[in-house]
Motif scaffolding. Structure first.
Motif, PDB file in Angstrom:
ATOM      1  N   ASP A  64       0.855  -1.191   0.000  1.00  0.00           N
ATOM      2  CA  ASP A  64       0.000   0.000   0.000  1.00  0.00           C
ATOM      3  C   ASP A  64       0.891   1.241   0.000  1.00  0.00           C
ATOM      4  OD1 ASP A  64      -2.165   1.641   0.076  1.00  0.00           O
ATOM      5  OD2 ASP A  64      -2.602   1.335   2.201  1.00  0.00           O
ATOM      6  N   GLY A  65       1.628   1.411  -1.081  1.00  0.00           N
ATOM      7  CA  GLY A  65       2.538   2.536  -1.154  1.00  0.00           C
ATOM      8  C   GLY A  65       3.305   2.527  -2.469  1.00  0.00           C
ATOM      9  N   ASP A  66       4.390   3.304  -2.536  1.00  0.00           N
ATOM     10  CA  ASP A  66       5.123   3.398  -3.789  1.00  0.00           C
ATOM     11  C   ASP A  66       6.217   2.335  -3.868  1.00  0.00           C
ATOM     12  OD1 ASP A  66       7.076   4.263  -2.048  1.00  0.00           O
ATOM     13  OD2 ASP A  66       6.771   6.384  -2.509  1.00  0.00           O
ATOM     14  N   LEU A  67       6.946   2.325  -4.980  1.00  0.00           N
ATOM     15  CA  LEU A  67       7.978   1.321  -5.209  1.00  0.00           C
ATOM     16  C   LEU A  67       9.164   1.487  -4.277  1.00  0.00           C
ATOM     17  CD1 LEU A  67       7.928   1.015  -9.102  1.00  0.00           C
ATOM     18  CD2 LEU A  67       7.015  -0.571  -7.405  1.00  0.00           C
ATOM     19  N   GLU A  68       9.343   2.693  -3.744  1.00  0.00           N
ATOM     20  CA  GLU A  68      10.439   2.899  -2.803  1.00  0.00           C
ATOM     21  C   GLU A  68      10.253   2.036  -1.557  1.00  0.00           C
ATOM     22  OE1 GLU A  68      13.945   3.867  -1.462  1.00  0.00           O
ATOM     23  OE2 GLU A  68      13.166   4.476  -3.438  1.00  0.00           O
ATOM     24  N   MET A  69       8.978   1.845  -1.170  1.00  0.00           N
ATOM     25  CA  MET A  69       8.691   0.979  -0.033  1.00  0.00           C
ATOM     26  C   MET A  69       9.111  -0.461  -0.337  1.00  0.00           C
ATOM     27  SD  MET A  69       5.097   0.181   1.866  1.00  0.00           S
ATOM     28  CE  MET A  69       4.756   1.927   2.049  1.00  0.00           C
ATOM     29  N   LEU A  70       8.875  -0.877  -1.586  1.00  0.00           N
ATOM     30  CA  LEU A  70       9.282  -2.220  -1.992  1.00  0.00           C
ATOM     31  C   LEU A  70      10.800  -2.349  -1.937  1.00  0.00           C
ATOM     32  CD1 LEU A  70       8.643  -5.026  -3.086  1.00  0.00           C
ATOM     33  CD2 LEU A  70       8.704  -4.063  -5.392  1.00  0.00           C
ATOM     34  N   ASN A  71      11.505  -1.300  -2.353  1.00  0.00           N
ATOM     35  CA  ASN A  71      12.963  -1.326  -2.287  1.00  0.00           C
ATOM     36  C   ASN A  71      13.438  -1.513  -0.848  1.00  0.00           C
ATOM     37  OD1 ASN A  71      13.122  -0.905  -5.052  1.00  0.00           O
ATOM     38  ND2 ASN A  71      13.257   1.331  -4.858  1.00  0.00           N
ATOM     39  N   ARG A  72      12.791  -0.823   0.075  1.00  0.00           N
ATOM     40  CA  ARG A  72      13.175  -0.959   1.495  1.00  0.00           C
ATOM     41  C   ARG A  72      12.856  -2.354   2.011  1.00  0.00           C
ATOM     42  NH1 ARG A  72      10.856   4.235   1.537  1.00  0.00           N
ATOM     43  NH2 ARG A  72       8.965   3.509   2.609  1.00  0.00           N
ATOM     44  N   LEU A  73      11.723  -2.916   1.570  1.00  0.00           N
ATOM     45  CA  LEU A  73      11.371  -4.277   1.971  1.00  0.00           C
ATOM     46  C   LEU A  73      12.415  -5.274   1.466  1.00  0.00           C
ATOM     47  CD1 LEU A  73       9.482  -6.497   3.040  1.00  0.00           C
ATOM     48  CD2 LEU A  73       8.210  -6.347   0.900  1.00  0.00           C
ATOM     49  N   CYS A  74      12.810  -5.134   0.204  1.00  0.00           N
ATOM     50  CA  CYS A  74      13.811  -6.046  -0.371  1.00  0.00           C
ATOM     51  C   CYS A  74      15.132  -5.936   0.388  1.00  0.00           C
ATOM     52  CB  CYS A  74      14.020  -5.738  -1.845  1.00  0.00           C
ATOM     53  SG  CYS A  74      12.602  -6.169  -2.886  1.00  0.00           S
ATOM     54  N   GLN A  75      15.476  -4.712   0.758  1.00  0.00           N
ATOM     55  CA  GLN A  75      16.719  -4.503   1.494  1.00  0.00           C
ATOM     56  C   GLN A  75      16.644  -5.155   2.874  1.00  0.00           C
ATOM     57  OE1 GLN A  75      17.777  -0.394   1.919  1.00  0.00           O
ATOM     58  NE2 GLN A  75      19.742  -0.809   2.892  1.00  0.00           N
ATOM     59  N   LYS A 102       2.972 -18.193  -5.891  1.00  0.00           N
ATOM     60  CA  LYS A 102       2.333 -19.486  -5.687  1.00  0.00           C
ATOM     61  C   LYS A 102       2.139 -19.723  -4.187  1.00  0.00           C
ATOM     62  CE  LYS A 102       4.285 -21.663  -9.836  1.00  0.00           C
ATOM     63  NZ  LYS A 102       5.203 -22.705 -10.336  1.00  0.00           N
ATOM     64  N   TYR A 103       1.013 -20.358  -3.843  1.00  0.00           N
ATOM     65  CA  TYR A 103       0.712 -20.613  -2.425  1.00  0.00           C
ATOM     66  C   TYR A 103       1.759 -21.537  -1.818  1.00  0.00           C
ATOM     67  CZ  TYR A 103      -1.465 -22.734   1.666  1.00  0.00           C
ATOM     68  OH  TYR A 103      -1.713 -23.208   2.933  1.00  0.00           O
ATOM     69  N   GLN A 104       2.238 -21.179  -0.648  1.00  0.00           N
ATOM     70  CA  GLN A 104       3.179 -22.006   0.102  1.00  0.00           C
ATOM     71  C   GLN A 104       2.738 -22.020   1.563  1.00  0.00           C
ATOM     72  OE1 GLN A 104       7.309 -21.121  -0.593  1.00  0.00           O
ATOM     73  NE2 GLN A 104       7.978 -22.130   1.279  1.00  0.00           N
ATOM     74  N   PRO A 105       2.447 -23.199   2.139  1.00  0.00           N
ATOM     75  CA  PRO A 105       1.988 -23.252   3.538  1.00  0.00           C
ATOM     76  C   PRO A 105       3.026 -22.671   4.486  1.00  0.00           C
ATOM     77  CG  PRO A 105       1.720 -25.380   2.427  1.00  0.00           C
ATOM     78  CD  PRO A 105       2.553 -24.526   1.523  1.00  0.00           C
ATOM     79  N   GLY A 106       2.572 -22.299   5.665  1.00  0.00           N
ATOM     80  CA  GLY A 106       3.478 -21.815   6.709  1.00  0.00           C
ATOM     81  C   GLY A 106       3.296 -20.359   7.063  1.00  0.00           C
ATOM     82  N   LEU A 107       2.704 -19.575   6.150  1.00  0.00           N
ATOM     83  CA  LEU A 107       2.460 -18.162   6.433  1.00  0.00           C
ATOM     84  C   LEU A 107       1.012 -17.963   6.839  1.00  0.00           C
ATOM     85  CD1 LEU A 107       4.362 -16.399   3.494  1.00  0.00           C
ATOM     86  CD2 LEU A 107       5.227 -17.019   5.757  1.00  0.00           C
ATOM     87  N   THR A 108       0.756 -16.918   7.579  1.00  0.00           N
ATOM     88  CA  THR A 108      -0.604 -16.543   7.945  1.00  0.00           C
ATOM     89  C   THR A 108      -0.864 -15.122   7.460  1.00  0.00           C
ATOM     90  OG1 THR A 108       0.148 -15.746  10.099  1.00  0.00           O
ATOM     91  CG2 THR A 108      -0.633 -18.023   9.978  1.00  0.00           C
ATOM     92  N   ASN A 109      -2.129 -14.748   7.375  1.00  0.00           N
ATOM     93  CA  ASN A 109      -2.470 -13.380   6.975  1.00  0.00           C
ATOM     94  C   ASN A 109      -1.913 -12.401   8.011  1.00  0.00           C
ATOM     95  OD1 ASN A 109      -4.359 -13.676   4.587  1.00  0.00           O
ATOM     96  ND2 ASN A 109      -5.277 -15.081   6.056  1.00  0.00           N
ATOM     97  N   LYS A 110      -1.128 -11.453   7.534  1.00  0.00           N
ATOM     98  CA  LYS A 110      -0.528 -10.470   8.451  1.00  0.00           C
ATOM     99  C   LYS A 110      -0.602  -9.086   7.834  1.00  0.00           C
ATOM    100  CE  LYS A 110       2.933 -13.375  10.767  1.00  0.00           C
ATOM    101  NZ  LYS A 110       4.395 -13.559  10.992  1.00  0.00           N
ATOM    102  N   ALA A 111      -0.951  -8.126   8.648  1.00  0.00           N
ATOM    103  CA  ALA A 111      -0.889  -6.733   8.233  1.00  0.00           C
ATOM    104  C   ALA A 111       0.421  -6.143   8.748  1.00  0.00           C
ATOM    105  CB  ALA A 111      -2.085  -5.960   8.777  1.00  0.00           C
ATOM    106  N   LYS A 112       0.946  -5.188   7.998  1.00  0.00           N
ATOM    107  CA  LYS A 112       2.154  -4.455   8.409  1.00  0.00           C
ATOM    108  C   LYS A 112       3.333  -5.397   8.653  1.00  0.00           C
ATOM    109  CE  LYS A 112      -0.535  -0.805   8.686  1.00  0.00           C
ATOM    110  NZ  LYS A 112      -0.543   0.231   7.656  1.00  0.00           N
ATOM    111  N   ILE A 113       3.577  -6.327   7.745  1.00  0.00           N
ATOM    112  CA  ILE A 113       4.769  -7.159   7.907  1.00  0.00           C
ATOM    113  C   ILE A 113       6.022  -6.309   7.769  1.00  0.00           C
ATOM    114  CG2 ILE A 113       3.673  -9.287   7.116  1.00  0.00           C
ATOM    115  CD1 ILE A 113       5.026  -8.769   4.386  1.00  0.00           C
ATOM    116  N   PHE A 114       5.874  -5.193   7.031  1.00  0.00           N
ATOM    117  CA  PHE A 114       6.955  -4.213   6.899  1.00  0.00           C
ATOM    118  C   PHE A 114       6.312  -2.919   6.424  1.00  0.00           C
ATOM    119  CE2 PHE A 114      10.112  -1.857   4.516  1.00  0.00           C
ATOM    120  CZ  PHE A 114      11.225  -1.929   5.328  1.00  0.00           C
ATOM    121  N   GLU A 115       6.352  -1.907   7.295  1.00  0.00           N
ATOM    122  CA  GLU A 115       5.700  -0.631   6.983  1.00  0.00           C
ATOM    123  C   GLU A 115       4.258  -0.892   6.532  1.00  0.00           C
ATOM    124  OE1 GLU A 115       8.124   1.923   4.562  1.00  0.00           O
ATOM    125  OE2 GLU A 115       9.958   1.391   5.616  1.00  0.00           O
ATOM    126  N   ASP A 116       3.894  -0.499   5.288  1.00  0.00           N
ATOM    127  CA  ASP A 116       2.519  -0.705   4.818  1.00  0.00           C
ATOM    128  C   ASP A 116       2.428  -1.884   3.853  1.00  0.00           C
ATOM    129  OD1 ASP A 116       1.323   1.281   6.296  1.00  0.00           O
ATOM    130  OD2 ASP A 116       1.761   2.835   4.818  1.00  0.00           O
TER     131      ASP A 116
END
Length: 840
Positions: A64-75, A102-116
């Motif tokens: 929920d934001g711009d590509l710069e947020m994605l860059n920070r997530l990748c970092q 692709k679906y991979q078990p082990g994760l759950t629905n989470k909000a704010k895993i990193f910023e937005d």
């Protein structure tokens, strides 16, 4: 949209709102299979929700934001952005991005895993690609694909980052320390190997442990790292000691920061700020928060409750309860506090500091349960509500309570049990305030009501519902209010039948495992068929203690277990066989109630019924399992030759058990039950028996034949089957939902498995050929047909089937609910419409 969703096989989908405040929210109950769309040809709307997880085979990273947020997530996740760019991307209506994996078990629905950034997987959904949605600015915008890339697997580093959290050295200080379960954290790391996220897990554990235990010594942190590395991990982490040193530095920084940022003085929170080389104090509130206790929910820690006192600058004390997420956002904190006297002007970071400080100062932690009712505590049965846990010795433990949520409540723990003199006053009235059938049925039902959870857990006996019908003015509602609700010290309103909604009702039914959900003004002739069917469904599902699944605002699913019995009051009772067999039915009339109004008036104005109810609760806690078994055996011996439907016998058994519980109160007070009440136990049982035969079986006695019993075993077997794509189609719907074709060979195979797995002898059912011959002569069988179906491999086939009319079978007191459940579970199968021409 059709072509795109088909190309990527993005199904199932369901209808959502596309405009206004409800935009993106479900239009239907999307957890139910019948509301899901699997075929692109059925897509006719401008917007759909796409189910994430195992069904669709996808999960979505929602940015929920711009590509710069994605860059920070990748970092932060140490993943190359190019890896993420290889998969399908969708531009959202509000300018964000949906990145498909692709679906991979082990994760759950989470909000704010990193910023937005959020993750949507099993139990969640997203807006489907090419849906048109009204965005926050009021414009209609389409969810446009940004590429045509195939959907890829999620990069392992990103998966580990989402699963284990954002805990690199640079941001370890951001971790919130609300509470720390040492044993649980250790078990989470046990057996970890290379690639399992060992360093992340060790990093997070050491930091949380050191902060929680106030450890600031490097050697102590290193020793703990060595222990985990050598004793807990299956393969040691080479950089464990370096991780310990990094954690040590982070702990020191955090301690120093915490000691400087927020201080309390004179009931005000101040922030210390450096200005021109000096530290000045800026007020950020006009209150401080003092924790009282934390109620830890045993079922779900997300529902923990913090009880606290807010002390204002003027000395005013305000008591509030906070869920853990109330401190996640300032507006949520203000909404939960909900006081004009409170002002907070700090930042979100300030609020997080206050939260951490509060949780570190909690003086008392106690256990909490979501539903009130009976629980096993320290080997003894106890009744738990908001005031504590009533033990068999009449002592109320305060270290376990019901969490304060909406639902069914009672004040019964505020009362004292009835004494000998008081019992003698009301004894002659207990069975004479209405006809003996109705008076005894209600008293017996109330006596058994408090045993409901014990009967379910210890004897697998289900308490029936109570259906009270009759003409207007016959005293139905007044009896419920002045006798039943008074005996329960009931502190919740009755619900009007016309206003019952599934979600509200399910919340009520999940809030108690003992107290009933009371529905009044049940008038099926003036209600819609949907309303009537909804109440019937609630009666069936709550009797069996089924779970209800509901979607939440955060796109996760909430599971509610329907525990409470139902009391239904109206002018007409139900005609549905499945409900009749699960209910004690009483029909009130003016002719019976009017002559006894004086006794009714005396009883309710004695003001002793609430004490009697408290005594019945005490008996339910004190009676031993062996004593209960003896009473049930005694009742069974009197009913065993009756030959009526087992569920009907169960109704009589439960009500009579309640009468025996009432008798125990008399005995405990040194009184003779029959002498004081003027009623004989055998005569009471006979009246109860006659009433149930009249009300539930229309006065008819029907002994089950071996054909009926065999069909019921088949039904039970089908109801228990786990459905998968390899299961042959055992039952084929025929023309209407009440008629089915049964593939007898395949059905018998599954039924024999059921008998073996559940310890029944093989001769519990008839031989297949004998059953077939005799079944065809019953009034609920329509003979043999050739029916066409699609098999598990997608091929069109035909088979000989025996056609059963389920409605007629139920009319003949044959339990076929398992067959109905099987049909519901296999509704997604492709069935070829059947025609009469196949008859032979």
């Amino acid at each position: 949209m059709k072509d795109f969703l088909t190309k990527y096989n993005l199904f199932p989908v369901f209808e959502i709102y596309t405009r206004g405040d409800k935009a993106k929210k479900p239009k239907v109950k999307w957890s139910e299979k019948e509301n899901l769309i699997y075929d692109a040809e059925n897509l006719t709307k401008e917007g759909y929700g796409l189910v994430c997880g195992e069904k669709s085979g996808i999960m979505v990273l929602d940015i929920d934001g711009d590509l710069e947020m994605l860059n920070r997530l990748c970092q932060a996740a140490e993943v190359e952005k190019e890896e993420i760019e290889k998969t399908l991307w969708i531009k959202t209506a509000n300018g964000g991005y949906h990145i498909y994996f692709k679906y991979q078990p082990g994760l759950t629905n989470k909000a704010k895993i990193f910023e937005d950034c959020d993750i949507r997987t099993e139990g969640g959904y997203v807006v489907a690609p090419l849906s048109t949605i009204q965005n926050k600015k009021g414009k209609l915008v389409k969810y446009e694909p940004l590429n045509n890339n195939p959907i890829q697997s999620i990069p392992q580093k990103l998966y580990n980052f989402i699963r284990y959290g954002e805990i690199s050295l640079e941001n370890i200080e951001k971790i919130e320390i609300k509470e720390f379960d040492y044993d649980k954290a250790i078990e989470t790391m046990r057996g970890m190997r290379e690639g399992d996220g060992r360093n992340n897990a060790l990093n997070k554990f050491l930091y949380c442990w050191a902060m929680h235990e106030h450890i600031e010594d490097l050697e102590t942190i290193k020793e703990k790292a060595k222990y985990i590395n050598n004793e807990i991990f299956a393969e040691p982490e080479p950089g464990a000691l370096r991780t310990a040193e990094s954690v040590y530095k982070a702990v020191l920084r955090k301690r120093k920061e915490n000691n400087q940022i927020i201080v309390e003085e004179e009931n005000v929170y101040y922030k210390e700020i450096k200005q021109n080389g000096k530290i000045i104090k800026v007020p950020i509130s006009n209150f401080i928060i003092n924790p009282i206790r934390l109620i830890e929910c045993e079922e779900d820690h997300n529902l923990d409750v913090l009880e606290a006192e807010l002390k204002t600058q003027n000395g005013e004390i305000i008591k509030r309860t906070y869920p853990p997420n109330a401190f996640d956002k300032i507006d949520k904190f203000n909404a939960t506090t909900n006081s004009l006297a409170i002002r907070f002007t700090g930042t979100q970071k300030d609020l997080q500091f206050i939260k951490t400080d509060i949780y570190n100062r909690i003086p008392e932690k106690i256990r909490g349960v979501l539903a009130n009712g009976l629980y096993k505590i320290e080997g003894q049965w106890a009744f738990v509500d908001r005031n504590g846990a009533l033990m068999p010795n009449n002592f109320i433990k305060k270290d376990i309570v019901q969490i304060m949520l909406d639902g069914i409540h009672s004040n019964i723990l505020n009362l004292e049990p009835i004494n000998r003199r008081e019992l003698q006053i009301i004894a002659p009235l207990l069975f004479s305030y209405n006809s003996i059938e109705i008076s005894a049925s209600i008293m017996g039902y109330m006596g058994c009501l408090f045993l409901k959870e014990r009967l379910r857990q210890e004897f697998n006996i289900k308490l029936p519902h109570l259906l009270i019908a009759g003409e207007a003015g016959a005293g139905k509602s007044e009896t419920v209010e002045r006798i039943i609700m008074t005996m329960l010290s009931y502190n919740s309103p009755r619900t009007d039948a016309s206003g019952v909604t599934a979600y509200a009702a399910e919340k009520m039914l999940s809030s108690s495992n003992t107290l009933p959900f009371i529905i009044d003004e049940y008038k099926p002739l003036k209600m819609t068929s949907y309303q009537v069917n909804s109440i019937s469904k609630l009666l069936r599902n709550s009797y069996d203690g089924q779970n209800a699944i509901r979607g939440q605002k955060d796109l996760t699913l909430q599971e509610l277990t329907l525990l409470a019995p139902i009391i239904l009051i109206g002018e007409l009772s139900t005609r549905e066989t499945a409900v009749i067999e699960r209910s004690l039915i009483l029909t009130f009339s003016k002719m019976e109630s009017y002559p006894r109004f004086e006794n009714f008036n005396k009883l309710i104005h004695s003001n002793l019924l609430s004490k009697l109810g408290r005594s019945l609760l005490n008996q339910a806690l004190k009676i031993s399992k062996e004593e209960l078994r003896e009473l049930l055996t005694k009742i069974d011996e009197n009913l065993i030759e009756s030959g009526i439907v087992p569920r009907i016998l169960n109704i009589i058994k439960c009500v009579m058990l309640g009468i025996y519980m009432l008798k125990r109160i008399f005995k405990e007070n040194g009184l003779d039950f029959e002498k004081e009440t003027g009623q004989n136990l055998d005569e009471i049982q006979e009246k109860l028996y006659e009433n149930v035969i009249k009300e539930n079986l229309d006065g008819l006695m029907k002994t089950k034949t071996m054909i009926d019993t065999t069909l019921e075993f088949i039904s039970q077997a089908l109801g228990k089957i786990e459905i998968d794509d390899n299961l042959p189609l055992l039952i084929i719907p025929y023309k209407t939902r009440d008629k089915v074709g049964m593939r007898l060979d395949a059905v018998y195979t599954e039924t024999y498995k059921f008998l073996k797995n559940h310890g029944y002898p093989i001769n519990s059912i008839m031989e297949k050929q004998d059953f077939k011959k005799q079944l065809e002569k019953t009034e609920y069988c329509e003979g043999e047909r050739i029916m066409v179906y699609i098999d598990e491999n997608g091929k069109k086939k035909s088979a000989r089937c025996i056609v059963i009319d389920l409605q007629k079978a139920e009319y003949n007191s044959v339990e076929v609910e398992g067959i109905r459940k099987f049909i519901e579970k296999t509704e997604g199968r492709n069935i070829v419409p059947q025609e009469e021409k196949f008859e032979f």
